[in-house]
Scaffold this active site. Structure first.
Site, mmCIF file in Angstrom:
data_model
loop_
_atom_site.group_PDB
_atom_site.id
_atom_site.type_symbol
_atom_site.label_atom_id
_atom_site.label_comp_id
_atom_site.label_asym_id
_atom_site.label_seq_id
_atom_site.Cartn_x
_atom_site.Cartn_y
_atom_site.Cartn_z
ATOM 1 N N GLY A 47 -27.555 15.338 18.137
ATOM 2 C CA GLY A 47 -28.228 14.163 17.599
ATOM 3 C C GLY A 47 -28.648 14.299 16.160
ATOM 4 O O GLY A 47 -28.554 13.344 15.372
ATOM 5 N N GLU A 83 -3.380 8.010 -1.193
ATOM 6 C CA GLU A 83 -2.292 8.902 -1.643
ATOM 7 C C GLU A 83 -1.244 9.112 -0.545
ATOM 8 O O GLU A 83 -0.643 10.180 -0.442
ATOM 9 C CB GLU A 83 -2.834 10.262 -2.113
ATOM 10 C CG GLU A 83 -3.937 10.195 -3.134
ATOM 11 C CD GLU A 83 -3.517 9.539 -4.431
ATOM 12 O OE1 GLU A 83 -2.309 9.339 -4.633
ATOM 13 O OE2 GLU A 83 -4.395 9.200 -5.230
ATOM 14 N N PHE A 99 -7.677 -1.572 -4.243
ATOM 15 C CA PHE A 99 -8.038 -0.191 -3.890
ATOM 16 C C PHE A 99 -7.719 0.776 -5.030
ATOM 17 O O PHE A 99 -7.177 1.862 -4.809
ATOM 18 C CB PHE A 99 -7.355 0.236 -2.592
ATOM 19 C CG PHE A 99 -7.869 -0.487 -1.385
ATOM 20 C CD1 PHE A 99 -9.188 -0.352 -0.980
ATOM 21 C CD2 PHE A 99 -7.035 -1.343 -0.676
ATOM 22 C CE1 PHE A 99 -9.672 -1.043 0.116
ATOM 23 C CE2 PHE A 99 -7.516 -2.036 0.426
ATOM 24 C CZ PHE A 99 -8.831 -1.890 0.820
ATOM 25 N N GLY A 121 0.838 -1.186 0.000
ATOM 26 C CA GLY A 121 0.000 0.000 0.000
ATOM 27 C C GLY A 121 0.874 1.237 0.000
ATOM 28 O O GLY A 121 1.336 1.706 -1.044
ATOM 29 N N ARG A 154 -30.019 27.360 17.085
ATOM 30 C CA ARG A 154 -30.308 26.305 18.058
ATOM 31 C C ARG A 154 -30.129 26.870 19.457
ATOM 32 O O ARG A 154 -29.067 27.401 19.796
ATOM 33 C CB ARG A 154 -29.349 25.125 17.845
ATOM 34 C CG ARG A 154 -29.444 24.029 18.906
ATOM 35 C CD ARG A 154 -30.767 23.272 18.802
ATOM 36 N NE ARG A 154 -30.716 22.043 19.572
ATOM 37 C CZ ARG A 154 -31.130 21.912 20.840
ATOM 38 N NH1 ARG A 154 -31.634 22.965 21.483
ATOM 39 N NH2 ARG A 154 -31.047 20.752 21.456
ATOM 40 N N ILE A 186 -21.470 19.782 17.189
ATOM 41 C CA ILE A 186 -22.241 21.013 17.369
ATOM 42 C C ILE A 186 -23.713 20.778 17.039
ATOM 43 O O ILE A 186 -24.610 21.296 17.709
ATOM 44 C CB ILE A 186 -21.649 22.146 16.504
ATOM 45 C CG1 ILE A 186 -20.297 22.594 17.090
ATOM 46 C CG2 ILE A 186 -22.611 23.329 16.409
ATOM 47 C CD1 ILE A 186 -19.519 23.539 16.198
#
Length: 390
Positions: free
Chosen positions: A341, A364, A160, A135, A269, A338
């Site tokens: 859920g 890469e 890959f 790899g 929020r 931030i």
């Protein structure tokens, strides 16, 4: 003096691309999400070609392709600037009119067969060097190519490989002289799928669609050698080197888009009677993200600047690639946090970004390989501390 400004022409190019992405590409994100969640391609080949033709009519075709091949050859710095714009969306879109940079090393006949049709969008290529046992250590490849009369016979497996299942030809690297190793013992070949190699897709946690390629005594003519026999490893490093400043450029665009989502959400929020943007815990995540994005941006532009001026950019690109990959993953993690859920659900695209950006730390050149390269360059004196513009 150091000038960090873009010219008027460069700003116009950037702004035109940004407008194109906003008008033509961003509206496709819902369609891409819907298709991917139904196990279909996010963007069908026909839709991609139509989008590329729209961009061509707007003047964007062959951004890094030399003018003699129908491109506009903007150079590494502007390429990075435009890749930052493309990185703002997860729609799998790239401007057309380009080909693997090492295909320009092809003979005139090879250019007619492979380079020019690829630039025109008529053929699809893939770059095949990674193997199950090789790899990050590309020098450890085991795929062999042996001479048989006037031909070469290739045997081995690649894995890959981006675009490997869709490509109709590949640039495959094989050992042609085991005694010489990577330096002089590896050769690049242009191999049509019709020659007999096969592929199978590899499922991943994100939408990156790599494949395994299999070569079972695949026979190719001597005219299929790309470059010179034994020069394959140098060509491979040339290809990889370009990717190492394109990847962090895309990471900057993605991170800026994500941080913008976090800013919007934090101001609306409320928690315990106040917008969460007023809490220091949120402010620090926002500030840290901005600092890391800006750091990556300038490291990436510096790497591209060195490449554009013909300077050795390898150390700079390793720094940019490592910084960008880590930065993008930290930013998307903060943005999800931030949002709480709702960020973890598929109602928002954050989880999709989360999965997509994780691969930046692997392909890469992994984080570990980049750190090894940076440390080795310093320890062996290949680069000097404190150098500016050298």
């Amino acid at each position: 003096m150091i000038d960090f400004s873009l010219s008027e022409e460069q700003r116009q190019v950037r702004d035109t691309v940004r407008a194109f992405i906003t008008r033509e590409v961003l509206p496709l994100e819902e369609t891409v999400l819907r298709n991917e969640r139904a196990a279909r391609p996010g963007l069908e080949p026909g839709a991609l070609r139509e989008l590329q033709q729209k961009a061509r009519r707007a003047g964007f075709w062959g951004l890094t392709t030399p003018e003699e091949y129908g491109g506009i050859a903007l150079g590494p710095v502007m390429n990075v600037v435009l890749e930052m714009e493309l990185g703002r969306t997860f729609v799998p879109f790239r401007f057309g009119g380009s080909a693997d940079n090492i295909l320009f090393a092809a003979t005139p006949e090879q250019q007619r067969t492979y380079l020019l049709p690829t630039i025109a969008g008529e053929r699809r290529s893939c770059f095949a060097i990674t193997e199950p046992g090789a790899g990050s250590d590309a020098r450890n490849i085991r795929t062999r190519a042996r001479r048989d009369g006037g031909d070469w016979v290739i045997s081995g497996e690649k894995t890959f490989i981006s675009g490997g299942h869709e490509a109709d030809f590949c640039i495959v690297f094989a050992v042609t002289d085991p005694q010489r190793g990577a330096d002089g013992g590896v050769t690049a070949f242009l191999v049509d799928r019709e020659a007999g190699w096969t592929s199978s897709p590899i499922p991943t946690m994100g939408e990156w669609g790599p494949a395994s390629l299999y070569f079972d005594d695949v026979r190719v003519a001597d005219t299929q050698v790309l470059g010179e026999v034994g020069d394959g490893f140098a060509l491979a490093m040339q290809w990889i080197g370009q990717g190492r400043y394109v990847i962090p450029a895309r990471a900057v665009g993605a991170a800026e888009r994500l941080l913008g989502m976090a800013l919007d959400y934090a101001t609306v929020r409320e928690s315990m009677g106040y917008p969460i943007a007023e809490y220091q815990a949120i402010q620090w995540q926002i500030a840290d993200s901005q600092i890391e994005i800006e750091s990556t941006k300038w490291l990436t532009l510096h790497a591209a600047w060195r490449a554009e001026r013909g300077l050795d950019a390898r150390h700079a690109t390793s720094i940019a690639k490592l910084t960008g990959a880590v930065m993008a993953n930290q930013v998307v993690d903060r943005v999800l946090q931030i949002h709480g859920g709702i960020g973890y659900t598929k109602e928002l695209p954050i989880e999709r970004w989360y999965r997509e950006l994780r691969v930046l730390r692997i392909y890469e050149g992994t984080d570990e390989i980049q750190r090894r390269t940076i440390a080795r360059n310093l320890l062996k004196g290949h680069v000097a501390l404190g150098a500016i513009g050298e």
